[in-house]
Design a protein around this motif. Structure first.
Motif, PDB file in Angstrom:
ATOM      1  N   LEU A  22      -7.648   5.117   3.531  1.00  0.00           N
ATOM      2  CA  LEU A  22      -6.184   4.617   3.913  1.00  0.00           C
ATOM      3  C   LEU A  22      -6.618   3.490   4.451  1.00  0.00           C
ATOM      4  CD1 LEU A  22      -2.681   4.449   4.048  1.00  0.00           C
ATOM      5  CD2 LEU A  22      -3.869   6.435   6.032  1.00  0.00           C
ATOM      6  N   PRO A  23      -6.182   2.607   3.859  1.00  0.00           N
ATOM      7  CA  PRO A  23      -6.300   1.407   4.736  1.00  0.00           C
ATOM      8  C   PRO A  23      -6.394   1.639   6.311  1.00  0.00           C
ATOM      9  CG  PRO A  23      -5.487   0.218   2.740  1.00  0.00           C
ATOM     10  CD  PRO A  23      -5.160   2.194   2.949  1.00  0.00           C
ATOM     11  N   ALA A  24      -7.550   1.305   7.520  1.00  0.00           N
ATOM     12  CA  ALA A  24      -7.319   1.537   8.805  1.00  0.00           C
ATOM     13  C   ALA A  24      -6.067   0.678   9.425  1.00  0.00           C
ATOM     14  CB  ALA A  24      -8.644   0.862   8.921  1.00  0.00           C
ATOM     15  N   GLN A  25      -5.766  -0.198   8.930  1.00  0.00           N
ATOM     16  CA  GLN A  25      -4.586  -1.385   9.169  1.00  0.00           C
ATOM     17  C   GLN A  25      -3.041  -0.370   8.744  1.00  0.00           C
ATOM     18  OE1 GLN A  25      -6.501  -2.062   7.068  1.00  0.00           O
ATOM     19  NE2 GLN A  25      -5.366  -3.859   5.612  1.00  0.00           N
ATOM     20  N   ALA A  26      -3.332   0.828   8.135  1.00  0.00           N
ATOM     21  CA  ALA A  26      -2.262   0.762   7.549  1.00  0.00           C
ATOM     22  C   ALA A  26      -1.911   2.703   7.764  1.00  0.00           C
ATOM     23  CB  ALA A  26      -1.762   1.163   6.186  1.00  0.00           C
ATOM     24  N   PHE A  27      -2.911   3.390   8.874  1.00  0.00           N
ATOM     25  CA  PHE A  27      -3.147   4.625   9.774  1.00  0.00           C
ATOM     26  C   PHE A  27      -1.850   4.416   9.965  1.00  0.00           C
ATOM     27  CE2 PHE A  27      -4.921   7.745  11.907  1.00  0.00           C
ATOM     28  CZ  PHE A  27      -4.711   8.792  11.196  1.00  0.00           C
ATOM     29  N   ALA A  28      -2.322   4.101  11.946  1.00  0.00           N
ATOM     30  CA  ALA A  28      -0.712   4.006  12.154  1.00  0.00           C
ATOM     31  C   ALA A  28       0.601   4.497  11.861  1.00  0.00           C
ATOM     32  CB  ALA A  28      -1.215   3.189  13.727  1.00  0.00           C
ATOM     33  N   SER A  29       0.915   3.443  11.167  1.00  0.00           N
ATOM     34  CA  SER A  29       2.212   3.314  10.558  1.00  0.00           C
ATOM     35  C   SER A  29       2.871   4.858   9.937  1.00  0.00           C
ATOM     36  CB  SER A  29       3.173   2.236   9.682  1.00  0.00           C
ATOM     37  OG  SER A  29       2.116   2.223   8.372  1.00  0.00           O
ATOM     38  N   PHE A  30       1.237   5.240   8.899  1.00  0.00           N
ATOM     39  CA  PHE A  30       1.508   6.774   8.443  1.00  0.00           C
ATOM     40  C   PHE A  30       1.446   7.844   9.551  1.00  0.00           C
ATOM     41  CE2 PHE A  30      -0.992  10.365   6.286  1.00  0.00           C
ATOM     42  CZ  PHE A  30      -0.243  10.536   5.598  1.00  0.00           C
ATOM     43  N   VAL A  31       0.852   8.313  10.065  1.00  0.00           N
ATOM     44  CA  VAL A  31       1.262   8.234  10.975  1.00  0.00           C
ATOM     45  C   VAL A  31       2.396   8.911  11.770  1.00  0.00           C
ATOM     46  CG1 VAL A  31       0.096  10.087  13.192  1.00  0.00           C
ATOM     47  CG2 VAL A  31      -1.792   9.059  11.320  1.00  0.00           C
TER      48      VAL A  31
END
Length: 610
Positions: free
Chosen positions: A552-561
């Protein structure tokens, strides 16, 4: 201090990786004056080779040596390192010609990138030959003559950064600057056994660079390996606030974090029926042997459709972008057209015939093609292509000034139009001992990743230790790609299950199906829909659970979590390989009302029984 090294030994250090020369300075084995003297002597022996437009000159270089004398070798990262500058890049006090005597001027300030390198201790030795106005991939379109590699004198040097590549091939400098709009930094690297870095557009400022296509131009780097490229890039990519086309780097793309790619590696490769070698069977064979060597070392090669890349490449010269080249040279074309090389003039004048509507149509087409191409890149860690399909002879260019140049752009022309980055590397030589090169391709701001993969490929392909110096990629730390996050999923986020779109909509790609280490239990949680499992760690058991790894692209990780509901969360999960990745774990409090399903071995097996 007087050096005890012979001129040949000094030249060996210049031709070695940069850390070797830096270490020799620190050990006081030689001085920058000794290096300059060796370069001057070697350049004199190569006077028949049209490498330089502004030759190395002792008086011109003395101020740089005087400055170094005020600093210690340990105080500057490039202290005393000699480099060449393509003659469309300004160096204060040295004429800039862009390969056209009638265009020449002498700048009072250096290009921003050159300033950064000089401030780091590097010494600009001279200005190198090029295809006039950086228009060409061949290296023969210059009134100053044709540079040649002494090992392959009948073959073209590649262009447009021909002189910079040949200065490197002849061991005159430790690194060199070129430019790359359509492949001008990659093609010469391939033809001369060098590493050619074409970084993301705007990372290296083009202030003080004579434009070819200003919106596409990049300053490129010629080095002897990926490690040197990372070192130079870490200095040259200083943000230039005065350059309207400059872009700041991302922390995830920092070159100071350089290391060798470790672990699994998937490279996209062009479908066999889409490859073109233009009758050069030896190049085709070298490419296949290079792929075989990589595959035999466990690299996964995944065929992709190259046609959208090809359609984008056609826009550069068949489309309206040649109008931007005309704009860059309009003054001399209208005021003194006879000063322009005939072949170059014919290409540039064609830019006057383009219409504004064509430009917008091309912009729309390229936007759509970029979507297709980036989707292909997301399916692999990088794309691997030949850098060139054929190494043409000088005689072939004399017979046909245009056709071979067009063929050379087959694997390169698309890159800047699609806002991608690239790294040209030596592959395995042809059986008749000609250099052959491959290129890694990534999306914008994946430059550090490409360099890490490049270091891995250098190790696998067993490139000559004589050419690579004493340091090898085995000395490097492992590369940690913080731009991407690997996540282990064990339930509804697995492929084709209800919550998988939460990953794929954020650009996540499947990496592999594997198992955890033998210390986990799995439960079917109460509630839903959708039905979900919860996995816990329990060191008292010896059971492994099936999981999938998604990147997963790192910048998308927070919204995924943020979308993960209690009692699930993200923690470290140990895989059967011993590797630890982030993955789904369940709070023990969430097991109330849950059914243990560990004996099924995984969520899919459990669903199959329902």
């Amino acid at each position: 201090m007087e050096t005890t090294l012979t001129a040949e030994e000094i030249l060996d250090l210049i031709g070695a990786p940069i850390p070797d020369l830096l270490e020799a300075y620190k050990l006081e084995r030689l001085r920058p004056e000794d290096v300059i003297e060796a370069i001057l002597e070697k350049s004199n022996t190569l006077s028949e080779n049209a490498i330089w437009i502004t030759q190395p000159n002792r008086d011109t270089l003395q101020p740089f040596l005087d400055r170094l004398a005020k600093n210690s070798p340990a105080s500057l990262p490039l202290w005393g390192i000699p480099f060449a500058v393509k003659d469309n890049i300004d160096v204060a006090g040295m004429p800039t010609t862009a390969g056209c005597p009638g265009f020449a001027y002498t700048p009072t300030t250096s290009a921003f990138a050159v300033e950064q390198l000089i401030a780091a201790g590097a010494v600009p030795i001279g200005k190198t030959n090029l295809d006039q106005f950086a228009t060409g991939l061949v290296g023969v379109r210059s009134p100053y003559g044709i540079p040649f590699n002494p090992s392959t004198p009948a073959l073209i040097p590649g262009g447009s950064s021909s002189g910079s590549a040949i200065a490197m091939a002849c061991g005159l400098v430790s690194f060199a600057l070129g430019t790359d709009t359509a492949g001008s930094g990659r093609i010469p690297a391939a033809f001369n056994g060098l590493t050619g870095s074409k970084l993301t557009r705007g990372l290296i400022s083009t202030s003080g660079v004579v434009p070819a296509c200003r919106s596409l131009d990049c300053v490129s780097l010629f080095t002897r390996n990926a490690r040197d490229a990372a070192l130079i890039a870490s200095i040259a990519t200083t943000m230039d606030d005065r350059d309207p086309f400059a872009r700041p780097n991302l922390s995830a793309n920092a070159f100071t974090r350089f290391g060798r790619w470790s672990g699994k590696l998937t490279l996209g490769v062009i479908r066999p029926e889409q490859l073109k070698f233009f009758g050069d069977d030896a190049y085709a064979d070298a490419y296949q042997r290079t792929l075989d060597a990589l595959s035999n070392r466990g690299i996964n090669l995944q065929p992709i459709d190259f046609s959208p890349f090809q359609r984008a490449a056609a826009q550069l010269y068949e489309g309206p972008w040649v109008a931007e080249r005309f704009l860059a040279t309009a003054d001399i074309l209208t005021g003194n057209p006879e000063a322009v090389w005939p072949v170059t003039r014919q290409i540039l004048e064609g830019g006057q015939l383009r219409q504004a509507t064509e430009v917008f149509r091309s912009i729309y087409d390229l936007a759509a093609l970029r979507v297709e191409c980036v989707a292909s890149l997301r399916a692999c860690d990088a794309l691997l292509t030949p850098t060139a399909g054929k190494h043409f002879t000088v005689a072939e260019l004399q017979a046909d000034p245009f056709g071979p140049n067009n063929d050379l752009g087959h694997y390169t022309n698309y890159m800047n139009l699609l806002d991608l980055c690239g790294l040209a590397l030596p592959g395995l030589e042809t059986k008749d001992e000609r250099p052959f090169g491959v290129s890694l391709v990534g999306d914008r701001f994946q430059d550090a990743r490409l360099l890490a993969i490049g270091a891995r490929l250098e190790e696998i392909l067993h490139l000559s230790t004589a050419a690579r110096g004493s340091e090898t990629s085995s000395d490097l730390p492992d590369y940690d790609d913080i731009a991407m996050v690997d996540v282990a999923v064990c339930g509804a986020h697995m492929a084709n299950l209800p919550l998988n779109p939460q990953l794929t909509s954020r650009g996540a790609t499947f990496v592999e199906a594997t198992k955890t280490a033998g210390q986990y239990r799995l439960f079917a949680l109460a509630g839903g829909p959708p039905m979900r499992p919860g996995m816990i760690r329990d060191h008292s058991v010896d059971t492994a659970i099936e999981v999938e790894i998604w990147r997963l692209p790192a910048q998308a990780f927070a919204s995924f979590v943020a979308e993960i509901p209690s009692p699930l969360g993200i923690g470290l999960v140990t895989l059967q390989s011993g590797q630890q990745v982030l993955g789904f774990l369940c709070e023990h409090a969430g097991l109330e009302g849950a059914t243990e399903i560990t004996h099924y071995g995984g969520w899919r097996a459990y669903l199959d029984q329902q």
